[in-house]
Design a protein around this motif. Structure first.
Motif, short mmCIF file in Angstrom:
data_model
loop_
_atom_site.label_atom_id
_atom_site.label_comp_id
_atom_site.label_asym_id
_atom_site.label_seq_id
_atom_site.Cartn_x
_atom_site.Cartn_y
_atom_site.Cartn_z
N ALA A 304 0.42 -1.58 -5.06
CA ALA A 304 -0.22 -2.25 -3.93
C ALA A 304 0.81 -2.93 -3.04
O ALA A 304 0.66 -2.97 -1.80
CB ALA A 304 -1.24 -3.27 -4.44
N ALA A 305 1.86 -3.46 -3.64
CA ALA A 305 2.90 -4.15 -2.88
C ALA A 305 3.68 -3.21 -1.97
O ALA A 305 4.35 -3.65 -1.03
CB ALA A 305 3.86 -4.87 -3.82
N MET A 306 3.58 -1.90 -2.24
CA MET A 306 4.33 -0.92 -1.46
C MET A 306 3.62 -0.49 -0.18
O MET A 306 4.16 0.32 0.59
CB MET A 306 4.60 0.34 -2.31
CG MET A 306 5.46 0.09 -3.54
SD MET A 306 7.09 -0.60 -3.15
CE MET A 306 6.94 -2.22 -3.90
N ALA A 307 2.45 -1.03 0.08
CA ALA A 307 1.69 -0.63 1.27
C ALA A 307 2.51 -0.73 2.56
O ALA A 307 2.50 0.20 3.38
CB ALA A 307 0.40 -1.45 1.38
N PRO A 308 3.26 -1.81 2.79
CA PRO A 308 4.06 -1.88 4.03
C PRO A 308 5.14 -0.79 4.11
O PRO A 308 5.48 -0.34 5.20
CB PRO A 308 4.69 -3.27 3.96
CG PRO A 308 3.82 -4.06 3.04
CD PRO A 308 3.34 -3.07 2.03
N VAL A 309 5.66 -0.39 2.95
CA VAL A 309 6.68 0.66 2.93
C VAL A 309 6.08 1.98 3.41
O VAL A 309 6.64 2.68 4.26
CB VAL A 309 7.27 0.83 1.51
CG1 VAL A 309 8.34 1.93 1.51
CG2 VAL A 309 7.86 -0.49 1.01
#
Length: 331
Positions: A304-309
């Motif tokens: 989920a934390a990788m969404a901006p990537v």
């Protein structure tokens, strides 16, 4: 969007042409030069030697070659360019640094895009590999087999990493790729690109707190001596490619091309087996050396934390959206 493997189309057309006795440029008595960055007893190196031996045998010595190990023919970016120009005939490369030359290969550098190593095998041996291979063909490289480089996980000298919050504030060495910098920054860590050879001393002197890599790299460089926490996030599964210069490939007869492709695929099977054994041995070594290894019970928060990537990557590369979704939606 349907991806058609230009590589497979080329092979099929060539074989048909050979059956119809269409004239083809022969590669009789070809002496090929191969690039490899690894030492001679590494799984990649052994598989490459096996590849060339099979080709020589099945072509009755018409095609022979020598693999130059230890990067003696230059560094990886230079070697990729030499493959494209036909100066080097074949080589084995990580798809990570290939993104500048082949945009499609950057897709596999997205964090958590593959769910597991077995899934990576399945997708790279199928439609995903065909799509990436088509992109490589456009840039002068012919994929012959997809090799395994394991899964990369975080290690550091401070603390186990179980959630993205545990990365906050850590200074983590990453490869020189904006995707990897953004990956660490998305968890509020401090990404520090630097040469791999500088990592041991940098951790020892607290220039960085840790890095990320696969078990054989973590073990063989002795990084486990200075960073005892190894957290199996498995955030990057970046395959590697045994590939040939398109310029060299086009000099081959249809029969020789078929032999090269078959030998490349056979070498990939061998390399994967050797890699898995080496990976298991490396894990035993680092555990015996005092490494504290922890698995990640739930990778969902990391993903989920990788969404901006992903959002940034797709905004900059909208033409690769279908390929990214093909992988993310696969079983």
């Amino acid at each position: 969007m349907t991806f058609i493997s230009k590589f497979n189309t080329t092979v099929a057309s060539a074989v048909v042409g050979g059956c119809l006795a269409v004239a083809a440029t022969t590669a009789s008595a070809a002496e090929l030069r191969g690039w490899n960055i690894h030492v001679e007893d590494y799984p990649v190196s052994i598989a490459m030697e096996s590849f060339m031996a099979e080709v020589a045998e099945k072509t009755n010595g018409e095609i022979t070659g020598k693999t130059y190990h230890n990067g003696v023919l230059g560094n990886q970016p230079d070697a990729i360019e030499q493959i494209r120009l036909g100066v080097i005939d074949f080589g084995e490369f990580s798809l990570g640094p290939m993104g500048q030359s082949v945009p499609e290969t950057n897709v596999v550098s997205l964090p958590f895009i593959f769910k597991s190593i077995p899934q990576m095998y399945k997708l790279m041996d199928g439609e995903v590999g065909e799509a990436i291979g088509a992109g490589m063909m456009k840039k002068g490289m012919v994929p012959l087999g997809w090799y395994d480089a394991g899964a990369r996980s975080f290690y550091n000298s401070k603390t186990p990493i179980n959630t993205p919050a545990d990365v906050e504030g850590l200074k983590i060495r990453v490869m020189s790729n904006d995707l990897f910098v953004k990956m660490v920054e998305s968890m509020d860590g401090n990404a520090t690109p630097m040469a791999f050879g500088e990592v041991y001393q940098s951790i020892k002197t607290s220039v960085v707190d840790g890095a990320e890599n696969n078990p054989p790299s973590y073990e063989s460089t002795n990084h486990y001596e200075v960073a005892k926490y190894y957290s199996l996030t498995e955030h990057l599964i970046i395959p590697e490619c045994l590939c040939m210069s398109l310029k060299t490939w086009e000099k081959m007869t249809p029969e020789q091309q078929a032999i090269l492709k078959e030998a490349g695929q056979n070498s990939a099977v061998k390399q994967r087996e050797l890699w898995q054994a080496r990976e298991a041995a490396s894990m035993e070594t680092v555990k015996a050396g005092g490494t504290i290894v922890n698995t990640i019970a739930d990778k969902g928060p990391f993903q989920a934390a990788m969404a901006p990537v992903y959002d940034g990557f797709l905004a900059a590369n909208p033409e690769l959206t279908d390929l990214v979704n093909m992988i993310r939606n696969a079983d």
